[in-house]
Design a protein around this motif. Structure first.
Motif, PDB file in Angstrom:
ATOM      1  N   CYS A   1       0.856  -1.186   0.000  1.00  0.00           N
ATOM      2  CA  CYS A   1       0.000   0.000   0.000  1.00  0.00           C
ATOM      3  C   CYS A   1       0.892   1.235   0.000  1.00  0.00           C
ATOM      4  CB  CYS A   1      -0.895  -0.013   1.242  1.00  0.00           C
ATOM      5  SG  CYS A   1      -1.882   1.488   1.428  1.00  0.00           S
ATOM      6  N   GLY A   2       0.537   2.232  -0.792  1.00  0.00           N
ATOM      7  CA  GLY A   2       1.309   3.461  -0.845  1.00  0.00           C
ATOM      8  C   GLY A   2       1.116   4.339   0.376  1.00  0.00           C
ATOM      9  N   GLY A   3       0.026   4.142   1.113  1.00  0.00           N
ATOM     10  CA  GLY A   3      -0.245   4.959   2.273  1.00  0.00           C
ATOM     11  C   GLY A   3       0.399   4.434   3.551  1.00  0.00           C
ATOM     12  N   CYS A   4       0.195   3.158   3.837  1.00  0.00           N
ATOM     13  CA  CYS A   4       0.665   2.614   5.116  1.00  0.00           C
ATOM     14  C   CYS A   4       1.764   1.557   4.945  1.00  0.00           C
ATOM     15  CB  CYS A   4      -0.502   2.025   5.887  1.00  0.00           C
ATOM     16  SG  CYS A   4      -1.230   0.545   5.127  1.00  0.00           S
ATOM     17  N   ARG A   5       2.111   1.225   3.695  1.00  0.00           N
ATOM     18  CA  ARG A   5       3.174   0.255   3.367  1.00  0.00           C
ATOM     19  C   ARG A   5       2.847  -1.180   3.773  1.00  0.00           C
ATOM     20  NH1 ARG A   5       5.751   1.277  -0.505  1.00  0.00           N
ATOM     21  NH2 ARG A   5       7.476   0.008   0.166  1.00  0.00           N
ATOM     22  N   LYS A   6       1.584  -1.501   4.034  1.00  0.00           N
ATOM     23  CA  LYS A   6       1.185  -2.876   4.343  1.00  0.00           C
ATOM     24  C   LYS A   6       1.387  -3.739   3.105  1.00  0.00           C
ATOM     25  CE  LYS A   6      -2.753  -5.764   5.659  1.00  0.00           C
ATOM     26  NZ  LYS A   6      -2.012  -6.647   6.522  1.00  0.00           N
ATOM     27  N   LEU A   7       1.942  -4.935   3.297  1.00  0.00           N
ATOM     28  CA  LEU A   7       2.110  -5.878   2.201  1.00  0.00           C
ATOM     29  C   LEU A   7       0.733  -6.389   1.788  1.00  0.00           C
ATOM     30  CD1 LEU A   7       3.929  -7.621   0.352  1.00  0.00           C
ATOM     31  CD2 LEU A   7       3.961  -9.313   2.200  1.00  0.00           C
ATOM     32  N   LEU A   8       0.356  -6.142   0.527  1.00  0.00           N
ATOM     33  CA  LEU A   8      -0.952  -6.553   0.033  1.00  0.00           C
ATOM     34  C   LEU A   8      -0.894  -7.920  -0.633  1.00  0.00           C
ATOM     35  CD1 LEU A   8      -2.053  -3.130  -1.419  1.00  0.00           C
ATOM     36  CD2 LEU A   8      -2.766  -4.160   0.741  1.00  0.00           C
TER      37      LEU A   8
ATOM     38  N   GLY B   1      -4.029  -7.246 -16.884  1.00  0.00           N
ATOM     39  CA  GLY B   1      -5.030  -6.189 -16.945  1.00  0.00           C
ATOM     40  C   GLY B   1      -4.947  -5.293 -15.731  1.00  0.00           C
ATOM     41  N   ALA B   2      -5.919  -4.415 -15.608  1.00  0.00           N
ATOM     42  CA  ALA B   2      -5.956  -3.504 -14.465  1.00  0.00           C
ATOM     43  C   ALA B   2      -6.425  -4.252 -13.218  1.00  0.00           C
ATOM     44  CB  ALA B   2      -6.886  -2.341 -14.752  1.00  0.00           C
ATOM     45  N   LEU B   3      -5.953  -3.801 -12.060  1.00  0.00           N
ATOM     46  CA  LEU B   3      -6.319  -4.406 -10.786  1.00  0.00           C
ATOM     47  C   LEU B   3      -6.646  -3.290  -9.801  1.00  0.00           C
ATOM     48  CD1 LEU B   3      -6.355  -6.991  -8.930  1.00  0.00           C
ATOM     49  CD2 LEU B   3      -4.023  -6.394  -8.352  1.00  0.00           C
ATOM     50  N   SER B   4      -7.783  -3.403  -9.152  1.00  0.00           N
ATOM     51  CA  SER B   4      -8.188  -2.431  -8.145  1.00  0.00           C
ATOM     52  C   SER B   4      -8.307  -3.175  -6.820  1.00  0.00           C
ATOM     53  CB  SER B   4      -9.530  -1.817  -8.533  1.00  0.00           C
ATOM     54  OG  SER B   4      -9.962  -0.934  -7.536  1.00  0.00           O
ATOM     55  N   ILE B   5      -7.696  -2.628  -5.777  1.00  0.00           N
ATOM     56  CA  ILE B   5      -7.708  -3.280  -4.469  1.00  0.00           C
ATOM     57  C   ILE B   5      -7.841  -2.208  -3.400  1.00  0.00           C
ATOM     58  CG2 ILE B   5      -5.198  -3.306  -4.247  1.00  0.00           C
ATOM     59  CD1 ILE B   5      -5.473  -6.076  -2.939  1.00  0.00           C
ATOM     60  N   LYS B   6      -8.448  -2.579  -2.267  1.00  0.00           N
ATOM     61  CA  LYS B   6      -8.601  -1.664  -1.141  1.00  0.00           C
ATOM     62  C   LYS B   6      -7.762  -2.197   0.011  1.00  0.00           C
ATOM     63  CE  LYS B   6     -12.231   0.435   1.646  1.00  0.00           C
ATOM     64  NZ  LYS B   6     -13.686   0.439   1.880  1.00  0.00           N
ATOM     65  N   CYS B   7      -6.915  -1.354   0.562  1.00  0.00           N
ATOM     66  CA  CYS B   7      -6.042  -1.753   1.668  1.00  0.00           C
ATOM     67  C   CYS B   7      -6.895  -2.051   2.898  1.00  0.00           C
ATOM     68  CB  CYS B   7      -5.024  -0.664   1.970  1.00  0.00           C
ATOM     69  SG  CYS B   7      -3.966  -1.054   3.378  1.00  0.00           S
ATOM     70  N   PRO B   8      -6.734  -3.225   3.500  1.00  0.00           N
ATOM     71  CA  PRO B   8      -7.533  -3.543   4.686  1.00  0.00           C
ATOM     72  C   PRO B   8      -7.119  -2.746   5.929  1.00  0.00           C
ATOM     73  CG  PRO B   8      -6.031  -5.344   4.172  1.00  0.00           C
ATOM     74  CD  PRO B   8      -5.902  -4.339   3.071  1.00  0.00           C
TER      75      PRO B   8
ATOM     76  N   ALA C   1      -7.189   2.654   1.827  1.00  0.00           N
ATOM     77  CA  ALA C   1      -6.821   3.361   0.595  1.00  0.00           C
ATOM     78  C   ALA C   1      -7.184   2.495  -0.612  1.00  0.00           C
ATOM     79  CB  ALA C   1      -5.329   3.665   0.589  1.00  0.00           C
ATOM     80  N   HIS C   2      -7.593   3.137  -1.702  1.00  0.00           N
ATOM     81  CA  HIS C   2      -7.884   2.423  -2.951  1.00  0.00           C
ATOM     82  C   HIS C   2      -6.635   2.454  -3.810  1.00  0.00           C
ATOM     83  CE1 HIS C   2     -12.197   1.901  -2.377  1.00  0.00           C
ATOM     84  NE2 HIS C   2     -12.133   3.062  -1.732  1.00  0.00           N
ATOM     85  N   ILE C   3      -6.212   1.280  -4.292  1.00  0.00           N
ATOM     86  CA  ILE C   3      -4.995   1.156  -5.093  1.00  0.00           C
ATOM     87  C   ILE C   3      -5.382   0.627  -6.465  1.00  0.00           C
ATOM     88  CG2 ILE C   3      -2.777  -0.026  -5.309  1.00  0.00           C
ATOM     89  CD1 ILE C   3      -4.132   0.140  -1.906  1.00  0.00           C
ATOM     90  N   GLU C   4      -4.941   1.312  -7.516  1.00  0.00           N
ATOM     91  CA  GLU C   4      -5.157   0.902  -8.900  1.00  0.00           C
ATOM     92  C   GLU C   4      -3.815   0.488  -9.487  1.00  0.00           C
ATOM     93  OE1 GLU C   4      -8.018   0.997 -10.876  1.00  0.00           O
ATOM     94  OE2 GLU C   4      -9.242   1.594  -9.157  1.00  0.00           O
ATOM     95  N   LEU C   5      -3.706  -0.723  -9.987  1.00  0.00           N
ATOM     96  CA  LEU C   5      -2.475  -1.202 -10.610  1.00  0.00           C
ATOM     97  C   LEU C   5      -2.752  -1.536 -12.063  1.00  0.00           C
ATOM     98  CD1 LEU C   5      -1.198  -3.617  -7.834  1.00  0.00           C
ATOM     99  CD2 LEU C   5      -0.370  -1.335  -8.332  1.00  0.00           C
ATOM    100  N   ARG C   6      -1.792  -1.187 -12.917  1.00  0.00           N
ATOM    101  CA  ARG C   6      -1.858  -1.520 -14.345  1.00  0.00           C
ATOM    102  C   ARG C   6      -0.489  -2.019 -14.773  1.00  0.00           C
ATOM    103  NH1 ARG C   6      -5.440   2.525 -13.796  1.00  0.00           N
ATOM    104  NH2 ARG C   6      -7.344   2.438 -14.978  1.00  0.00           N
TER     105      ARG C   6
END
Length: 72
Positions: free
Chosen positions: A8-15, A25-32, A36-41
């Motif tokens: 995660c870019g906000g808290c550095r938790k390993l996702l 493809g694109a991947l959207s994930i929410k840090c538990p 924070a919402h993370i978009e990866l491409r």
């Protein structure tokens, strides 16, 4: 092959961990942790282009096209 950590870019938790080039493809994930919402491409575009469904053909070559019907 070595796995890459995705954090995660906000808290550095390993996702998750990911092989290089595994993301297609694109991947959207929410840090538990911080919500924070993370978009990866992928870094580079896919080597295969999807079919264009006849959009690259002139209208005269598309069956049942209004322009093709009026010219023929």
């Amino acid at each position: 092959m070595k796995l890459q950590d995705q954090r995660c870019g906000g808290c550095r938790k390993l996702l998750f961990k990911l092989e290089p080039g595994a993301l297609v493809g694109a991947l959207s994930i929410k840090c538990p942790r911080c919500r924070a919402h993370i978009e990866l491409r992928p870094l580079s575009p896919s080597p295969e282009r999807p079919e264009r469904d006849g959009k690259d053909r002139p209208s005269a070559q598309i069956p049942n096209h209004p322009i093709a019907a009026s010219t023929g």
